[in-house]
Design a protein around this motif. Structure first.
Motif, PDB file in Angstrom:
ATOM      1  N   MET A 104       0.833  -1.189   0.000  1.00 39.38           N
ATOM      2  CA  MET A 104       0.000   0.000   0.000  1.00 39.38           C
ATOM      3  C   MET A 104       0.873   1.246   0.000  1.00 39.38           C
ATOM      4  O   MET A 104       1.970   1.232   0.569  1.00 39.38           O
ATOM      5  N   VAL A 105       0.402   2.295  -0.655  1.00 35.71           N
ATOM      6  CA  VAL A 105       0.971   3.626  -0.456  1.00 35.71           C
ATOM      7  C   VAL A 105      -0.051   4.381   0.380  1.00 35.71           C
ATOM      8  O   VAL A 105      -1.214   4.505   0.003  1.00 35.71           O
ATOM      9  N   SER A 106       0.389   4.850   1.549  1.00 28.66           N
ATOM     10  CA  SER A 106      -0.544   5.358   2.554  1.00 28.66           C
ATOM     11  C   SER A 106      -0.078   6.680   3.142  1.00 28.66           C
ATOM     12  O   SER A 106       0.979   7.206   2.787  1.00 28.66           O
TER      13      SER A 106
ATOM     14  N   SER B 154      -3.496   0.407  -3.386  1.00 23.63           N
ATOM     15  CA  SER B 154      -3.010  -0.880  -2.881  1.00 23.63           C
ATOM     16  C   SER B 154      -2.962  -1.898  -4.005  1.00 23.63           C
ATOM     17  O   SER B 154      -3.610  -1.736  -5.045  1.00 23.63           O
ATOM     18  N   ILE B 155      -2.189  -2.957  -3.770  1.00 27.62           N
ATOM     19  CA  ILE B 155      -2.110  -4.056  -4.729  1.00 27.62           C
ATOM     20  C   ILE B 155      -1.957  -5.359  -3.957  1.00 27.62           C
ATOM     21  O   ILE B 155      -1.214  -5.430  -2.971  1.00 27.62           O
ATOM     22  N   SER B 156      -2.701  -6.385  -4.365  1.00 22.89           N
ATOM     23  CA  SER B 156      -2.619  -7.720  -3.776  1.00 22.89           C
ATOM     24  C   SER B 156      -1.903  -8.635  -4.759  1.00 22.89           C
ATOM     25  O   SER B 156      -2.165  -8.583  -5.964  1.00 22.89           O
ATOM     26  N   LEU B 157      -1.016  -9.489  -4.245  1.00 22.99           N
ATOM     27  CA  LEU B 157      -0.156 -10.304  -5.096  1.00 22.99           C
ATOM     28  C   LEU B 157      -0.484 -11.789  -4.988  1.00 22.99           C
ATOM     29  O   LEU B 157      -1.054 -12.239  -3.992  1.00 22.99           O
ATOM     30  N   SER B 158      -0.096 -12.538  -6.004  1.00 26.17           N
ATOM     31  CA  SER B 158      -0.212 -13.995  -5.986  1.00 26.17           C
ATOM     32  C   SER B 158       1.048 -14.594  -5.359  1.00 26.17           C
ATOM     33  O   SER B 158       2.089 -13.939  -5.264  1.00 26.17           O
TER      34      SER B 158
ATOM     35  N   TYR C 173       1.425  -0.886 -10.503  1.00 27.31           N
ATOM     36  CA  TYR C 173       1.723   0.504 -10.148  1.00 27.31           C
ATOM     37  C   TYR C 173       0.860   0.954  -8.969  1.00 27.31           C
ATOM     38  O   TYR C 173      -0.348   0.683  -8.923  1.00 27.31           O
ATOM     39  N   LEU C 174       1.503   1.640  -8.025  1.00 25.57           N
ATOM     40  CA  LEU C 174       0.829   2.240  -6.877  1.00 25.57           C
ATOM     41  C   LEU C 174       0.959   3.755  -6.980  1.00 25.57           C
ATOM     42  O   LEU C 174       2.075   4.271  -7.117  1.00 25.57           O
ATOM     43  N   GLN C 175      -0.170   4.458  -6.871  1.00 21.20           N
ATOM     44  CA  GLN C 175      -0.161   5.906  -7.088  1.00 21.20           C
ATOM     45  C   GLN C 175      -0.520   6.659  -5.811  1.00 21.20           C
ATOM     46  O   GLN C 175      -1.585   6.474  -5.231  1.00 21.20           O
TER      47      GLN C 175
ATOM     48  N   LEU D 138       5.235   3.835   2.674  1.00 22.39           N
ATOM     49  CA  LEU D 138       5.039   2.565   1.983  1.00 22.39           C
ATOM     50  C   LEU D 138       4.764   1.486   3.020  1.00 22.39           C
ATOM     51  O   LEU D 138       5.439   1.427   4.059  1.00 22.39           O
ATOM     52  N   VAL D 139       3.784   0.636   2.750  1.00 26.40           N
ATOM     53  CA  VAL D 139       3.389  -0.411   3.696  1.00 26.40           C
ATOM     54  C   VAL D 139       3.365  -1.765   2.988  1.00 26.40           C
ATOM     55  O   VAL D 139       2.812  -1.889   1.890  1.00 26.40           O
TER      56      VAL D 139
END
Length: 306
Positions: free
Chosen positions: A220-222, A232-236, A257-259, A269-270
């Motif tokens: 996450m960018v928070s 946020s982005i979730s990964l495999s 990409y996280l904006q 960054l988290v």
């Protein structure tokens, strides 16, 4: 002394919120970024909140395992820390759980969704304590209102911690006390980094996922002050990723990409992982730096643009 007074006031405020909604059936929902964007949420996670006075409560529900990466039920005291928690690894698909509470508490039911657009209100447990049903529109309105009420209090609560937060541009594990008041998922473990530049990328090889160990990895960018998530982005599992981050729109070659929001005055960054086994990050409550972390996990390396 001043810090203790801030903490006491915050706990008084949270207790007041608990008691305000104690007669209602799950009146609050988090579905970030639209509803209750608080405590570094991932946009794929949905959770619901109901509160209780001291006494015995029984929860009865069904876990839609095929639709989820992870499920849990957790009770929190007024300090925002867990007092009871079970994950889907501890529960039967059709579960009945009885808890004897000796304090005012909040129950959070978490759904880590495979489809971020799906809502799980129909999978909330029935309760032995009589509560008034709320409509979906009332739940959404109450969640929006709570977010506006809560975020300024969180920002004040975080002032002292922000002052002692290490100026570390690579990921480090914070002391667990830094998560106090943020209602942490006991099965989730976090790394944070204070970016030296808001443009760059993260390289990571994710661990293999399984029902008895790793369930989820995401970034996450928070905003550290408010704990809101900008993106946020979730990964495999078991894959190599390069995840870019920046303030403006991505270039064509940036697949993941996280904006950041341009208005974010305290960017952070988290990294979050959800794990069943008490290994790796789960074994450590103290702060750990990059060198220590590289020995115990698939460490995410940050590369900043010059």
């Amino acid at each position: 002394m001043l810090a203790n007074l801030h903490e006491m006031f915050y706990q008084w405020f949270i207790r007041k919120l608990y008691l305000r909604d104690v007669s209602l059936y799950f009146p609050i929902m988090s579905n970030a970024p639209e509803y209750l964007n608080f405590a570094y949420p991932d946009f794929s996670v949905q959770y619901f909140v109901s509160t209780f006075r001291p006494g015995k409560i029984t929860l009865e529900g069904k876990i839609p395992r095929s639709k989820l990466h992870f499920f849990s039920i957790t009770l929190y005291g007024v300090d925002g820390l867990p007092i009871y928690s079970k994950s889907d690894a501890d529960l039967s698909t059709s579960y009945v759980e009885t808890v004897d509470l000796d304090v005012v508490a909040a129950l959070i039911v978490r759904f880590y969704r495979k489809d971020p657009k799906e809502s799980f209100e129909n999978y909330l447990p029935t309760l032995s304590v009589a509560k008034k049903e709320v409509t979906r529109s009332a739940r959404l309105a109450a969640s929006k209102k709570l977010e506006k009420l809560l975020l300024p209090k969180i920002a004040k609560q975080n002032i002292r911690i922000a002052e002692i937060l290490p100026t570390e541009p690579q990921f480090f594990k914070p002391n667990d006390q830094m998560l106090k008041s943020l209602f942490p998922n006991p099965f989730a473990h976090y790394l944070i980094a204070r970016p030296s530049n808001q443009q760059g990328y993260i390289d990571i090889t994710t661990p293999s996922f399984s029902m008895d160990d790793y369930r989820f990895v995401g970034f996450m960018v928070s905003n550290y002050s408010t704990t809101e998530t900008d993106d946020s982005i979730s990964l495999s599992g078991n894959r190599r990723y390069r995840i870019w981050f920046g303030v403006g729109p991505p270039d064509k070659h940036m697949k993941y990409y996280l904006q950041w929001k341009s208005s974010n005055a305290f960017p952070i960054l988290v990294y979050r992982e959800v794990r069943i086994k008490k290994l790796g990050l789960a074994k450590h409550k103290i702060m750990l730096g990059p060198t220590q972390l590289k020995r115990i996990m698939n460490y995410p390396e940050i590369h900043y643009f010059k």
